[in-house]
Write a protein that holds these residues in place. Sequence first.
Motif, short mmCIF file in Angstrom:
data_model
loop_
_atom_site.label_atom_id
_atom_site.label_comp_id
_atom_site.label_asym_id
_atom_site.label_seq_id
_atom_site.Cartn_x
_atom_site.Cartn_y
_atom_site.Cartn_z
N ASP A 17 5.01 21.75 -39.09
CA ASP A 17 5.08 21.03 -37.76
C ASP A 17 3.76 20.08 -37.54
OD1 ASP A 17 2.68 22.40 -37.04
OD2 ASP A 17 3.82 23.98 -35.66
N GLU A 18 3.96 19.51 -36.47
CA GLU A 18 2.69 18.33 -36.25
C GLU A 18 1.33 18.83 -36.33
OE1 GLU A 18 3.76 16.00 -32.85
OE2 GLU A 18 4.84 14.46 -33.93
N ALA A 19 1.22 20.20 -35.91
CA ALA A 19 -0.22 20.84 -36.21
C ALA A 19 -0.56 21.31 -37.50
CB ALA A 19 -0.25 21.97 -35.31
N GLY A 20 0.31 20.92 -38.62
CA GLY A 20 0.12 21.38 -39.76
C GLY A 20 0.39 22.78 -40.01
N ASN A 21 1.18 23.59 -39.05
CA ASN A 21 1.63 25.03 -39.44
C ASN A 21 2.92 24.83 -40.27
OD1 ASN A 21 -0.51 26.08 -37.97
ND2 ASN A 21 0.74 25.43 -35.99
N TRP A 211 5.51 11.40 -35.53
CA TRP A 211 6.32 11.88 -36.61
C TRP A 211 7.64 12.84 -36.27
CZ3 TRP A 211 6.48 16.92 -39.63
CH2 TRP A 211 7.21 16.66 -40.91
N GLN A 212 7.27 13.56 -35.20
CA GLN A 212 8.29 14.61 -34.73
C GLN A 212 9.28 13.60 -33.95
OE1 GLN A 212 8.97 17.94 -35.40
NE2 GLN A 212 10.89 17.19 -34.58
N GLN A 213 8.89 12.55 -33.26
CA GLN A 213 9.95 11.73 -32.64
C GLN A 213 10.89 11.04 -33.61
OE1 GLN A 213 7.19 9.57 -30.12
NE2 GLN A 213 7.48 10.71 -28.38
N GLY A 265 4.71 -0.35 -41.06
CA GLY A 265 4.68 1.08 -41.73
C GLY A 265 5.77 1.69 -41.04
N TYR A 266 6.10 2.83 -42.23
CA TYR A 266 7.51 3.67 -41.92
C TYR A 266 7.10 5.18 -42.11
CZ TYR A 266 10.18 -0.60 -41.32
OH TYR A 266 10.84 -1.72 -40.94
N TRP A 267 7.53 5.97 -41.37
CA TRP A 267 7.33 7.38 -41.44
C TRP A 267 8.36 7.72 -42.67
CZ3 TRP A 267 3.37 9.93 -39.69
CH2 TRP A 267 2.92 9.70 -38.33
N SER A 268 7.93 8.82 -43.61
CA SER A 268 8.85 9.55 -44.66
C SER A 268 9.02 10.86 -43.89
CB SER A 268 7.94 9.54 -45.81
OG SER A 268 7.17 10.62 -45.94
N SER A 269 9.84 11.66 -44.50
CA SER A 269 10.28 12.95 -44.09
C SER A 269 9.17 13.96 -44.85
CB SER A 269 11.62 13.39 -44.25
OG SER A 269 11.95 13.12 -45.62
N GLN A 296 0.40 10.76 -33.77
CA GLN A 296 0.02 9.53 -33.11
C GLN A 296 1.45 8.57 -33.36
OE1 GLN A 296 -4.53 9.32 -33.74
NE2 GLN A 296 -3.24 7.72 -34.70
N LYS A 297 1.60 7.78 -32.29
CA LYS A 297 2.68 7.03 -32.40
C LYS A 297 2.33 5.72 -33.18
CE LYS A 297 4.98 7.93 -27.98
NZ LYS A 297 5.34 7.89 -26.73
N ASP A 298 2.13 5.71 -34.21
CA ASP A 298 1.66 4.59 -35.23
C ASP A 298 2.72 3.89 -36.05
OD1 ASP A 298 -0.76 4.78 -34.14
OD2 ASP A 298 -1.54 6.38 -35.85
N PHE A 299 3.89 4.50 -36.31
CA PHE A 299 4.72 3.98 -37.38
C PHE A 299 6.01 4.26 -36.92
CE2 PHE A 299 1.04 5.79 -39.43
CZ PHE A 299 0.32 4.80 -39.88
N TYR A 300 7.29 3.53 -37.64
CA TYR A 300 8.39 3.24 -37.31
C TYR A 300 9.44 3.96 -38.25
CZ TYR A 300 6.47 -0.58 -34.68
OH TYR A 300 5.77 -1.37 -33.66
N LEU A 301 10.79 4.11 -37.72
CA LEU A 301 11.78 4.76 -38.27
C LEU A 301 12.72 3.82 -38.94
CD1 LEU A 301 13.64 7.12 -38.29
CD2 LEU A 301 14.60 6.23 -36.14
#
Length: 313
Positions: A17-21, A211-213, A265-269, A296-301
């Motif tokens: 998850d986003e917290a690294g768990n 990333w989760q978004q 920049g683009y997020w990967s999975s 953070q809302k830094d990248f695109y899809l």
Amino acid sequence: MMKTDRLLHTDQISCFDEAGNEIVCEDSGQDGFFGFRTRIPRDRFRVINDTVTEDTWTGLSWHRDANIAEFPLSWEEAVQVVKKMNSCQHFGRSDWRLPKREELFTLISHQAINPCLPENHPFENVFDGYYWTQTECARLPNQAWYIHMGGARVYRGMKHGSYMVWPVAGSEIDMGRIEDRFVTHEYLIYDRLIQRTWLDAECFDAGALTWQQALDWIKRINEEKVAGYRDWRLPNIRELESLVDDSAHSPAILTGYPPHRIKEGYWSSTTSLYEPRYAWVLYTKDGAVGVGYKPQKDFYLLAVRCGVKSYFV
């Protein structure tokens, strides 16, 4: 050489998850969830002798000792080391060279760190740091690309910097350039080389996302059956990296992909195993493969799917 499908999969089997768990992968939309992920077979690397190992996936022969120079060198010094190996016909070969960026990237595991090499690899003395490639940065010719063998980052550095040398031999591979690689039809962009279909971001307006978004947007796209499909997904980092043209910049994306629609920049999975609060990102200005902080809302899809419609054939 055409990019084989197995080089488009990572070996990641864990989800976070986003917290690294670490979480259960089922229905997560993450790289580790998809059934076509590749487990590296034990016989991928064939040991030729005590000094040379062949990668049967690419046909490249790697020096088994990943620290032949014993200490870091500048880029030019690294080039000279390889030239000397050839003049001396080191281990009976005269085709040693620094690997191209895309060649060294084929060795990377996204399920291992320190070093980020596949399980059961046969290599020795792998330094958990940066290794030079022969590939120069198109925008900044006084820099060249290197890859971090501890965590898998692909970045550029000044040629006078000091990094490690890992020689390779065999025919150079080019996994990115074929004529008319991209074919478009309405909101679909078919990639003839890697046999993937990309969804043109013009048909949805997601903006910069966490990333989760980005993962949630993919679920929404599938629920709405955008462009007639329900199997869109966030691309893994290898699929994103396959779009890179290292001879170009601003953006460093292969000709044919609509350039006016490319974001920075683009997020990967794919999660970074080095620090699971981060996911792998393609930075398009120069083509770097780095990480982004998931919250953070830094990248695109970008959305991708396997398969092709008849009008692309």
